[in-house]
Each structure stands twice: as structure tokens, then as C-alpha cells.
Scaffold this motif. Sequence first.
Motif, mmCIF file in Angstrom:
data_model
loop_
_atom_site.group_PDB
_atom_site.id
_atom_site.type_symbol
_atom_site.label_atom_id
_atom_site.label_comp_id
_atom_site.label_asym_id
_atom_site.label_seq_id
_atom_site.Cartn_x
_atom_site.Cartn_y
_atom_site.Cartn_z
ATOM 1 N N ILE A 287 38.339 -10.556 19.163
ATOM 2 C CA ILE A 287 37.081 -11.427 18.831
ATOM 3 C C ILE A 287 36.367 -11.965 19.993
ATOM 4 C CG2 ILE A 287 36.454 -13.112 17.202
ATOM 5 C CD1 ILE A 287 37.856 -11.034 15.660
ATOM 6 N N GLY A 288 35.107 -11.839 19.999
ATOM 7 C CA GLY A 288 34.393 -12.227 21.247
ATOM 8 C C GLY A 288 33.023 -12.218 21.117
ATOM 9 N N ARG A 289 32.318 -12.740 21.854
ATOM 10 C CA ARG A 289 30.845 -12.890 21.935
ATOM 11 C C ARG A 289 30.273 -11.241 21.742
ATOM 12 N NH1 ARG A 289 28.530 -16.920 26.365
ATOM 13 N NH2 ARG A 289 28.773 -19.153 25.105
ATOM 14 N N PRO A 290 29.036 -11.059 21.065
ATOM 15 C CA PRO A 290 28.472 -9.621 20.969
ATOM 16 C C PRO A 290 28.043 -9.100 22.256
ATOM 17 C CG PRO A 290 27.241 -11.377 19.381
ATOM 18 C CD PRO A 290 28.237 -12.254 20.405
ATOM 19 N N ARG B 287 39.482 -20.345 18.611
ATOM 20 C CA ARG B 287 38.301 -20.026 18.325
ATOM 21 C C ARG B 287 37.008 -20.698 18.982
ATOM 22 N NH1 ARG B 287 36.477 -23.953 14.935
ATOM 23 N NH2 ARG B 287 34.296 -23.754 13.795
ATOM 24 N N LEU B 288 37.383 -22.024 19.481
ATOM 25 C CA LEU B 288 36.318 -22.584 20.443
ATOM 26 C C LEU B 288 36.109 -21.892 21.580
ATOM 27 C CD1 LEU B 288 36.999 -26.193 19.530
ATOM 28 C CD2 LEU B 288 35.299 -24.941 18.658
ATOM 29 N N LEU B 289 37.224 -21.482 22.232
ATOM 30 C CA LEU B 289 37.227 -20.766 23.475
ATOM 31 C C LEU B 289 36.308 -19.300 23.432
ATOM 32 C CD1 LEU B 289 40.810 -21.592 24.791
ATOM 33 C CD2 LEU B 289 38.774 -22.473 26.021
ATOM 34 N N GLU C 135 32.056 -17.840 11.883
ATOM 35 C CA GLU C 135 31.266 -17.255 13.225
ATOM 36 C C GLU C 135 31.021 -15.750 12.977
ATOM 37 O OE1 GLU C 135 33.796 -19.145 13.231
ATOM 38 O OE2 GLU C 135 33.288 -20.845 14.385
ATOM 39 N N LEU C 136 31.659 -15.130 12.427
ATOM 40 C CA LEU C 136 31.489 -13.390 12.260
ATOM 41 C C LEU C 136 30.374 -13.355 11.340
ATOM 42 C CD1 LEU C 136 35.168 -12.202 11.627
ATOM 43 C CD2 LEU C 136 33.697 -12.014 13.611
ATOM 44 N N VAL D 14 31.988 -11.543 17.286
ATOM 45 C CA VAL D 14 31.970 -10.154 16.525
ATOM 46 C C VAL D 14 33.706 -9.592 16.506
ATOM 47 C CG1 VAL D 14 31.400 -7.676 17.004
ATOM 48 C CG2 VAL D 14 29.772 -9.517 17.384
ATOM 49 N N GLU D 15 33.850 -8.933 15.688
ATOM 50 C CA GLU D 15 35.339 -8.313 15.545
ATOM 51 C C GLU D 15 34.952 -6.989 16.250
ATOM 52 O OE1 GLU D 15 38.665 -6.538 12.624
ATOM 53 O OE2 GLU D 15 37.055 -7.667 11.833
#
Length: 298
Positions: free
Chosen positions: A172-175, A230-232, A250-251, A257-258
Motif C-alpha cells: 500500500i502506498g501513494r499513487p 497507515r499514517l506513515l 484512504e483507498l 493505492v493497493e
Amino acid sequence: MSELNYHHLRYFRAVAHDGNLTRTAERLNLSQSALSIQIKQLEERLGHSLFERRGRQLYLTEAGRIALDHADTIFSAGEELVETLKETGRTRRAIRIGALATLSRNFQMEFLRPILGRSDVDMILRSGSTSELLGALEALNLDIVLLNQAPMADSVTPFIAQHVYQQRVSLIGRPSYGKPGATLADLLGEHPVILPTLESGVRSQFEALVARLGITPQIAAEVDDMAMMRLLAREGAGLAVLPPIVVKGELEAGTLVEFDALPGMIESFYAVTVKRRFPNPLIRPLLEASEDGKSTTD
């Protein structure tokens, strides 16, 4: 031998939880001397000192700790008896739920959904470590405990662990972390990862996966709290190894984004109870709803 005086035991329990004789005496509308006599008589009956004084505070001795554990069990069982056998006209019923402090809040909300908003239910929620929660469950201070690992079981263990939920574990991370056609190996090779600590079952699964892939990922952080992971991830510290339910909001919003489901990796959740003759009837709808929903999450 004379029988145990439960009035003495009740007064002892009150002082033990307050840790202060004066405060307890005021709360119970007793004199300090009367309360001291009650405790002294209990100590004489048990043959051990139950408190030691340090300054103005009272601290339990080893015998006192054992006595308090039994007192909590006795009076909790009495409260359970009254609640269980009350008239059927009772309008509200309490359920005491414990959850591992690091457990996903989104999972907890999904588990509790069958009784959320019910006007006839009082929910008391507690969090803590596995040992604290299981101790409270065994002492009947909790009705059910939510964990991400089943407790060890043997022929004398009183715990009943029901597997209520499982979900894949993903990156899981930023787009902005994603590139068209990027493989799992590309993602793990190019970006640091946010991992649960070594005690986690998910961490051991991840270590086995990267060993099979021949990858040595850069670790951005090791965290024992899913909320912090999640916050990181939201702050862009790296790719988090998480079940998607942890970052459900968030997703849906697109802030995270997954990228890829990690093959063979799952996070499991368990509802733990103890065998009781009169179990809290509110437990059943929670477990039944979880059983019905497993087919959509497995």
C-alpha cells in the motif's frame, strides 16, 4: 475453620483497586478505622498480609495480588449471575469487548457492526496487550477478545478461538509510487517498505516471500501499530505491508493505492472467548455475522 467473610473480601477489593484507604473509606461512607479492621480480619483469616504501605499509598503483597485475582473473579461472576438471570423485561444489556491495542480499527468496526446503534446494547470497549486481555477474559471481566493470533491452546487452556476474518496482505502506498507494468519485484526493489515488527505473523510471511524472490528490501520503518503504519504510508515514508481493510478510507478516497497483493500472505483475526454456562447472548450475532462474511474476505 470459619467460612470466608465476603464482606471483608469486598472491602479489600475496593481498597486494592483504589490503592488508598482514605479515599475508599470516603467512597464507602465508612471510617478509616472500621475499614482497616475489616481488612485486618481478612488477613487473619487468610494468614497473610495483603498490603504493604509505602508513604501514603498501599501496595499489594504477593498474597494480596493472588487474593485480588480471586476477588475479581468471584464478584465478576456474581455480576454475571445477576445480569444473566434478571427478568426478561430488561431493556439494555452490556457486552465487554477487548481488542489488541495494535489491531486495525477498521476491522474492529466491521466486527462490531451487527450491534452498532442498537438501543438495547451497552458496549464497553477495552484495549491492551494479549496477556492483559486474556487475563481479563479468564477473570470474566471481558466477554470476548479480538486478536490477530490465536492464543496457545492445550488441555487446560480455557480459551476458545474462532477465526472470524482474514484478508490478503498487499503493498500500500501513494499513487505516485506506481509505474505502468511494474512487477512485485520492481516495487520491492525500488521503494522502501514499512513493516510490522518481527513478532508479527505477517512479518514472518513477508520475510519468507522476499527470500523466495531473492530480494533484500530497504526497510523504512518497523512498527507494531497498524494505525501508525497507515499514517506513515500516507506521509510517503514507503510502501506499507498491510491488509487493505486498515486503509479502507484512504483507498476509497484515492490518497493511497493497493499496488499488489503479496502472494500467499494473509492477516487473520480471531475472536476469543471462554467456556461459560451462561455466555453473553450478544456474542452470538457477532460471531454469526463474521462467519457469514468470511466467504467474501477469504
